[in-house]
Write a protein that holds these residues in place. Structure first.
Motif, PDB file in Angstrom:
ATOM      1  N   LEU A 251      19.940   2.213   3.443  1.00  0.00           N
ATOM      2  CA  LEU A 251      19.064   1.318   3.972  1.00  0.00           C
ATOM      3  C   LEU A 251      17.819   1.599   3.915  1.00  0.00           C
ATOM      4  O   LEU A 251      16.679   0.882   4.189  1.00  0.00           O
ATOM      5  CB  LEU A 251      19.689   0.937   5.468  1.00  0.00           C
ATOM      6  CG  LEU A 251      21.158   0.167   5.366  1.00  0.00           C
ATOM      7  CD1 LEU A 251      21.436  -0.277   6.860  1.00  0.00           C
ATOM      8  CD2 LEU A 251      20.931  -1.120   4.421  1.00  0.00           C
ATOM      9  N   ILE A 252      17.638   3.127   4.316  1.00  0.00           N
ATOM     10  CA  ILE A 252      16.103   3.573   4.514  1.00  0.00           C
ATOM     11  C   ILE A 252      15.625   3.653   3.027  1.00  0.00           C
ATOM     12  O   ILE A 252      14.444   3.560   3.037  1.00  0.00           O
ATOM     13  CB  ILE A 252      16.275   5.122   5.006  1.00  0.00           C
ATOM     14  CG1 ILE A 252      16.806   5.159   6.636  1.00  0.00           C
ATOM     15  CG2 ILE A 252      14.874   5.954   5.042  1.00  0.00           C
ATOM     16  CD1 ILE A 252      16.893   6.484   7.201  1.00  0.00           C
ATOM     17  N   ARG A 253      16.177   3.984   2.094  1.00  0.00           N
ATOM     18  CA  ARG A 253      15.594   3.695   0.628  1.00  0.00           C
ATOM     19  C   ARG A 253      15.153   2.656   0.354  1.00  0.00           C
ATOM     20  O   ARG A 253      13.981   2.264  -0.110  1.00  0.00           O
ATOM     21  CB  ARG A 253      16.459   4.465  -0.298  1.00  0.00           C
ATOM     22  CG  ARG A 253      16.827   5.926  -0.172  1.00  0.00           C
ATOM     23  CD  ARG A 253      17.343   6.231  -1.572  1.00  0.00           C
ATOM     24  NE  ARG A 253      18.480   5.547  -2.170  1.00  0.00           N
ATOM     25  CZ  ARG A 253      19.892   5.964  -1.686  1.00  0.00           C
ATOM     26  NH1 ARG A 253      19.941   6.858  -0.782  1.00  0.00           N
ATOM     27  NH2 ARG A 253      20.817   5.346  -2.017  1.00  0.00           N
ATOM     28  N   LEU A 254      15.913   1.602   0.762  1.00  0.00           N
ATOM     29  CA  LEU A 254      15.454   0.166   0.664  1.00  0.00           C
ATOM     30  C   LEU A 254      14.233  -0.322   1.455  1.00  0.00           C
ATOM     31  O   LEU A 254      13.607  -1.027   0.786  1.00  0.00           O
ATOM     32  CB  LEU A 254      16.820  -0.764   0.844  1.00  0.00           C
ATOM     33  CG  LEU A 254      18.115  -0.616   0.103  1.00  0.00           C
ATOM     34  CD1 LEU A 254      19.301  -1.590   0.473  1.00  0.00           C
ATOM     35  CD2 LEU A 254      17.675  -0.665  -1.418  1.00  0.00           C
ATOM     36  N   ALA A 255      14.344   0.148   2.498  1.00  0.00           N
ATOM     37  CA  ALA A 255      13.440  -0.095   3.594  1.00  0.00           C
ATOM     38  C   ALA A 255      12.013   0.542   2.958  1.00  0.00           C
ATOM     39  O   ALA A 255      11.031  -0.424   3.008  1.00  0.00           O
ATOM     40  CB  ALA A 255      13.743   0.208   4.905  1.00  0.00           C
ATOM     41  N   GLN A 256      12.200   1.751   2.514  1.00  0.00           N
ATOM     42  CA  GLN A 256      10.780   2.388   1.901  1.00  0.00           C
ATOM     43  C   GLN A 256      10.277   1.766   0.840  1.00  0.00           C
ATOM     44  O   GLN A 256       8.860   1.355   0.674  1.00  0.00           O
ATOM     45  CB  GLN A 256      11.283   3.898   1.665  1.00  0.00           C
ATOM     46  CG  GLN A 256      11.430   4.609   2.738  1.00  0.00           C
ATOM     47  CD  GLN A 256      12.238   6.067   2.489  1.00  0.00           C
ATOM     48  OE1 GLN A 256      12.679   6.283   1.150  1.00  0.00           O
ATOM     49  NE2 GLN A 256      11.933   7.124   3.118  1.00  0.00           N
ATOM     50  N   VAL A 257      11.190   0.982  -0.080  1.00  0.00           N
ATOM     51  CA  VAL A 257      10.740   0.288  -1.100  1.00  0.00           C
ATOM     52  C   VAL A 257       9.881  -1.111  -0.795  1.00  0.00           C
ATOM     53  O   VAL A 257       8.839  -1.202  -1.041  1.00  0.00           O
ATOM     54  CB  VAL A 257      11.679  -0.040  -2.119  1.00  0.00           C
ATOM     55  CG1 VAL A 257      11.105  -1.260  -3.219  1.00  0.00           C
ATOM     56  CG2 VAL A 257      12.674   1.017  -2.709  1.00  0.00           C
ATOM     57  N   MET A 258      10.360  -1.549   0.308  1.00  0.00           N
ATOM     58  CA  MET A 258       9.635  -2.717   0.810  1.00  0.00           C
ATOM     59  C   MET A 258       8.420  -2.598   1.540  1.00  0.00           C
ATOM     60  O   MET A 258       7.413  -3.125   1.239  1.00  0.00           O
ATOM     61  CB  MET A 258      10.596  -3.507   1.935  1.00  0.00           C
ATOM     62  CG  MET A 258      12.149  -4.101   1.352  1.00  0.00           C
ATOM     63  SD  MET A 258      11.627  -5.552   0.337  1.00  0.00           S
ATOM     64  CE  MET A 258      11.114  -6.711   1.576  1.00  0.00           C
ATOM     65  N   VAL A 259       8.501  -1.322   2.275  1.00  0.00           N
ATOM     66  CA  VAL A 259       7.116  -0.900   2.635  1.00  0.00           C
ATOM     67  C   VAL A 259       5.962  -0.498   1.956  1.00  0.00           C
ATOM     68  O   VAL A 259       5.033  -1.049   2.055  1.00  0.00           O
ATOM     69  CB  VAL A 259       7.437   0.086   3.818  1.00  0.00           C
ATOM     70  CG1 VAL A 259       5.969   0.806   4.559  1.00  0.00           C
ATOM     71  CG2 VAL A 259       8.226  -0.594   5.097  1.00  0.00           C
ATOM     72  N   ALA A 260       6.495   0.387   0.977  1.00  0.00           N
ATOM     73  CA  ALA A 260       5.600   0.522  -0.046  1.00  0.00           C
ATOM     74  C   ALA A 260       4.822  -0.485  -0.833  1.00  0.00           C
ATOM     75  O   ALA A 260       3.830  -0.628  -1.116  1.00  0.00           O
ATOM     76  CB  ALA A 260       6.272   1.751  -0.958  1.00  0.00           C
ATOM     77  N   ALA A 261       5.844  -1.451  -1.303  1.00  0.00           N
ATOM     78  CA  ALA A 261       5.497  -2.634  -1.900  1.00  0.00           C
ATOM     79  C   ALA A 261       4.455  -3.354  -1.031  1.00  0.00           C
ATOM     80  O   ALA A 261       3.473  -4.141  -1.797  1.00  0.00           O
ATOM     81  CB  ALA A 261       6.621  -3.522  -2.340  1.00  0.00           C
ATOM     82  N   ILE A 262       4.655  -3.603   0.180  1.00  0.00           N
ATOM     83  CA  ILE A 262       3.633  -4.253   1.003  1.00  0.00           C
ATOM     84  C   ILE A 262       2.655  -3.555   1.252  1.00  0.00           C
ATOM     85  O   ILE A 262       1.350  -4.105   0.967  1.00  0.00           O
ATOM     86  CB  ILE A 262       4.499  -4.511   2.319  1.00  0.00           C
ATOM     87  CG1 ILE A 262       5.573  -5.507   2.142  1.00  0.00           C
ATOM     88  CG2 ILE A 262       3.482  -5.443   3.466  1.00  0.00           C
ATOM     89  CD1 ILE A 262       6.390  -5.733   3.428  1.00  0.00           C
ATOM     90  N   LYS A 263       2.403  -2.272   1.389  1.00  0.00           N
ATOM     91  CA  LYS A 263       1.144  -1.566   1.377  1.00  0.00           C
ATOM     92  C   LYS A 263       0.296  -1.369   0.234  1.00  0.00           C
ATOM     93  O   LYS A 263      -0.870  -1.697   0.217  1.00  0.00           O
ATOM     94  CB  LYS A 263       1.643  -0.177   1.951  1.00  0.00           C
ATOM     95  CG  LYS A 263       1.923   0.168   3.190  1.00  0.00           C
ATOM     96  CD  LYS A 263       2.293   1.696   3.590  1.00  0.00           C
ATOM     97  CE  LYS A 263       2.690   1.711   4.848  1.00  0.00           C
ATOM     98  NZ  LYS A 263       3.067   3.365   5.164  1.00  0.00           N
ATOM     99  N   LYS A 264       1.080  -1.723  -0.842  1.00  0.00           N
ATOM    100  CA  LYS A 264       0.435  -1.790  -2.145  1.00  0.00           C
ATOM    101  C   LYS A 264       0.472  -3.217  -2.949  1.00  0.00           C
ATOM    102  O   LYS A 264       0.142  -3.511  -4.159  1.00  0.00           O
ATOM    103  CB  LYS A 264       0.841  -0.790  -3.217  1.00  0.00           C
ATOM    104  CG  LYS A 264       0.908   0.735  -2.748  1.00  0.00           C
ATOM    105  CD  LYS A 264       1.313   1.571  -3.786  1.00  0.00           C
ATOM    106  CE  LYS A 264       1.235   2.870  -3.457  1.00  0.00           C
ATOM    107  NZ  LYS A 264       1.907   3.870  -4.421  1.00  0.00           N
ATOM    108  N   ARG A 265       0.282  -4.430  -1.885  1.00  0.00           N
ATOM    109  CA  ARG A 265       0.646  -5.515  -2.653  1.00  0.00           C
ATOM    110  C   ARG A 265      -0.782  -5.986  -3.247  1.00  0.00           C
ATOM    111  O   ARG A 265      -0.915  -7.120  -4.142  1.00  0.00           O
ATOM    112  CB  ARG A 265       0.769  -6.598  -1.494  1.00  0.00           C
ATOM    113  CG  ARG A 265      -0.568  -6.628  -0.415  1.00  0.00           C
ATOM    114  CD  ARG A 265       0.102  -7.252   1.118  1.00  0.00           C
ATOM    115  NE  ARG A 265      -0.927  -7.416   2.149  1.00  0.00           N
ATOM    116  CZ  ARG A 265      -1.104  -6.489   3.027  1.00  0.00           C
ATOM    117  NH1 ARG A 265      -0.262  -5.346   2.717  1.00  0.00           N
ATOM    118  NH2 ARG A 265      -2.048  -6.443   3.903  1.00  0.00           N
TER     119      ARG A 265
END
Length: 600
Positions: A251-265
């Motif tokens: 779940l942390i890995r999935l959250a990291q992907v989401m957060v990184a994608a939002i930061k680099k939107r």
């Protein structure tokens, strides 16, 4: 940007340790571990089946609970037991590993069985008997709390066992090839269900008979003893098991992907996916059998793997909340792709969540004589479903697959998605048959003026219920096995316990919705209640079966729609030579050929 870490001495040592670990793992696992794992699961399934299959009788006849309350209690308990596997899966995948999660879960389950067995033995933990089922004294709050604590402990135990046993057993083979049947004559999941079916069949014949004719003390004591044996068998095989290293919280890995994608939107992803971030060493613990390769779906998530100028200098040890590898991005994509297919199982469970409880009560009102002196216990009717499933699994592999392969060209005859779809259809037919049989049962009761007698035996053979049990058994061969196989094969390898938990989460959600549906039907169907508390003869259970049949038809339409657009995962696998050495890489488009066949 294909970023590769420098091969300094520490890295070389780590890679050497990984190679040694792989070599050691080659000596572990395999078929030699199956007797211990399956012995554990067979005893566990024997215990759980013997415990659950006739529990509606225990609640209504021993604790004097009204039918709807008892059925809802079991459905809610089933929902909780199917939700806790998510917690167990996260614990297993994050830090504990599957072996210890199974062990601790088994201990909790055993404590629950001991608790409810004691309650069945001590008269003070049960209300006074009520053979007439009229004006009965119901269980006190204290007696109910003993029951609920027992069910809670078994639910916690189930959370550790269910998501891990099948994946732990599959891990012993070390490759998807054996699991999916490409190297073995029989699909592993078919073997799993066949073994579980035998255990369930034994429980339904032996344990249920003891409960009905000897007493609930021994009827619950036998499953308790079986569970102790399962724990011992599992621990004895410990030195032989291949124990996969936990890859960290999925779940942390999935959250990291989401957060990184939002930061680099606002970043622009390169046209060539090879320029996205790759780091084999970083992903080594979660890519034992291969790395997921880039897909074109959900491209906005690819932004999480874009390497900016400021990040290129520290690419060997990135901040995973800003930069993640392509493999980790594809993990999230794989889960997102699976969710619509997974969700189709929820309404199926909603429709069938209370069927077993109601059918047992139907059977109790029917002629169950096999001979003048022997009557079939109502809960034992499930043996027809189990027998159909066991024979169906054999016929599926020996007859259906070769025949279907001639028409589809698919190595497994049909894809797992097609297999699930067939199961959906058969389940609808089974529910429609249930409605017809209940209409027949009530007409016979009316003809003999028995509608107002809740304890009357309607002169109609209980074998009228057999066709629906057989149809449910056939549906199990297609739907349940196909669903579990789909979740295992299409999930990222480091999330397979979590993916197996999704199977049980669908069951949990379906059970809770089923309880809500039954409560609404019971509350708003007026004086001629479809689901009365005591007298089933005055109910309209056939209307309820018709309602859930309609729900399943709508669900089938939804399933066909999402299955048509599903894309299978591609995987870059480790390739082994005849000596078991890793000598290269190959791209295995897992499911791509299946998808082509399915489209054709």
């Amino acid at each position: 940007m294909d970023v590769k870490p420098a091969m300094d001495s520490p890295n070389l040592n780590k890679l050497q340790e990984e190679d040694d670990s792989k070599f050691q793992n080659k000596k572990l696992g395999g078929l030699k571990t199956m007797p211990f794992i399956l012995a554990n699961e067979i005893c566990d399934r024997f215990a759980s089946s013997g415990f659950h299959s006739n529990m509606i009788t225990y609640l209504t006849q021993e604790l004097n609970m009204p039918l709807v309350q008892a059925s809802n209690t079991l459905s809610n308990f089933g929902g909780t037991s199917s939700f806790t596997p998510l917690i167990g899966a996260l614990i297993a995948d994050s830090f504990a590993g599957r072996f210890w999660t199974i062990t601790v879960g088994s201990v909790f389950y055993e404590l629950g069985l001991i608790c409810i067995t004691i309650s069945a033995v001590l008269p003070s933990l049960r209300p006074l008997p009520c053979p007439t089922q009229i004006n009965c004294q119901e269980a006190s709050d204290f007696q109910l709390w003993v029951l609920y604590i027992s069910l809670l402990l078994t639910s916690l135990g189930t959370g550790g066992i269910r998501p891990c046993v099948v994946t732990f057993a599959a891990d012993q083979f070390g490759s998807d090839k054996v699991i999916t049947g490409r190297s073995e004559k029989w699909n592993f999941f078919n073997w799993y269900y066949f073994s579980m079916g035998l255990a369930t069949l034994t429980a339904l014949t032996v344990v249920v008979y003891v409960q009905e004719h000897v007493g609930w003390g021994w009827g619950l004591g036998i499953p308790t003893i079986a569970m102790i044996i399962s724990i011992i068998a599992f621990l004895i095989g410990s030195p032989l098991y291949k124990k996969m290293k936990p890859g960290g919280s999925p779940l942390i890995r999935l959250a990291q992907v989401m957060v990184a994608a939002i930061k680099k939107r606002h970043e622009i992803a390169p046209d060539n996916p090879k320029l996205l971030y790759h780091n084999n060493e970083l992903d080594s613990d979660i890519t034992v059998h291969g790395r997921l390769v880039h897909t074109d779906q959900y491209q906005w998530l690819d932004k999480a793997a874009i390497v900016t100028e400021s990040e290129s200098a520290n690419s060997n040890s990135p901040n995973l909340w800003r930069l993640v590898t392509v493999h980790r991005v594809e993990e999230l994509k794989a889960i997102i792709r699976m969710l619509p297919i997974w969700a189709a199982g929820i309404l199926l469970v909603t429709s069938s969540s209370h069927l077993h409880s109601f059918v047992v009560q139907q059977a109790r009102t029917m002629d169950r004589h096999l001979s003048p002196s022997f009557k079939i216990p109502p809960a034992s009717l499930s043996i027809f479903s189990i027998l159909t499933m066991l024979s169906g699994l054999v016929l599926y592999e020996r007859m259906f697959v070769p025949l279907a392969r001639r028409f589809t060209g698919h190595p497994s005859g049909v894809t797992c998605l097609q297999r699930m779809g067939i199961g959906f259809v058969i389940n609808i037919v089974a529910t429609i048959v249930s409605s017809i049989v209940e209409t027949k049962r009530k007409s016979v009761a009316a003809h003999h003026n028995l509608l107002d007698d809740p304890k009357a035996i309607v002169p109609i053979s209980v074998f009228w219920l057999v066709p629906q049990f057989c149809l449910h058994g056939v549906a199990e061969v297609f739907m349940s096995v196909g669903h579990l196989e789909f979740l295992y094969n299409q999930s990222p390898e480091s999330m397979r316990s979590t993916a197996a938990a999704l199977y049980w989460i669908a069951i949990s959600t379906g059970n809770y919705i089923g309880t809500f549906l039954v409560s609404l039907v019971h509350k708003y169907t007026g004086e001629n209640n479809w689901l009365p508390d005591r007298n089933l003869n005055r109910g309209k259970l056939d209307y309820y079966y018709g309602l859930v049949s309609g729900i399943q038809v709508l669900n089938l339409i939804y399933y066909i729609s999402v299955a048509y657009f599903y894309t299978y995962k591609p995987l870059e696998e480790e390739e082994e030579d005849d000596d078991g050495e890793f000598n290269g890489k190959k791209i295995s488009e897992i499911g791509v050929e299946l998808a082509k066949t399915e489209t054709a």
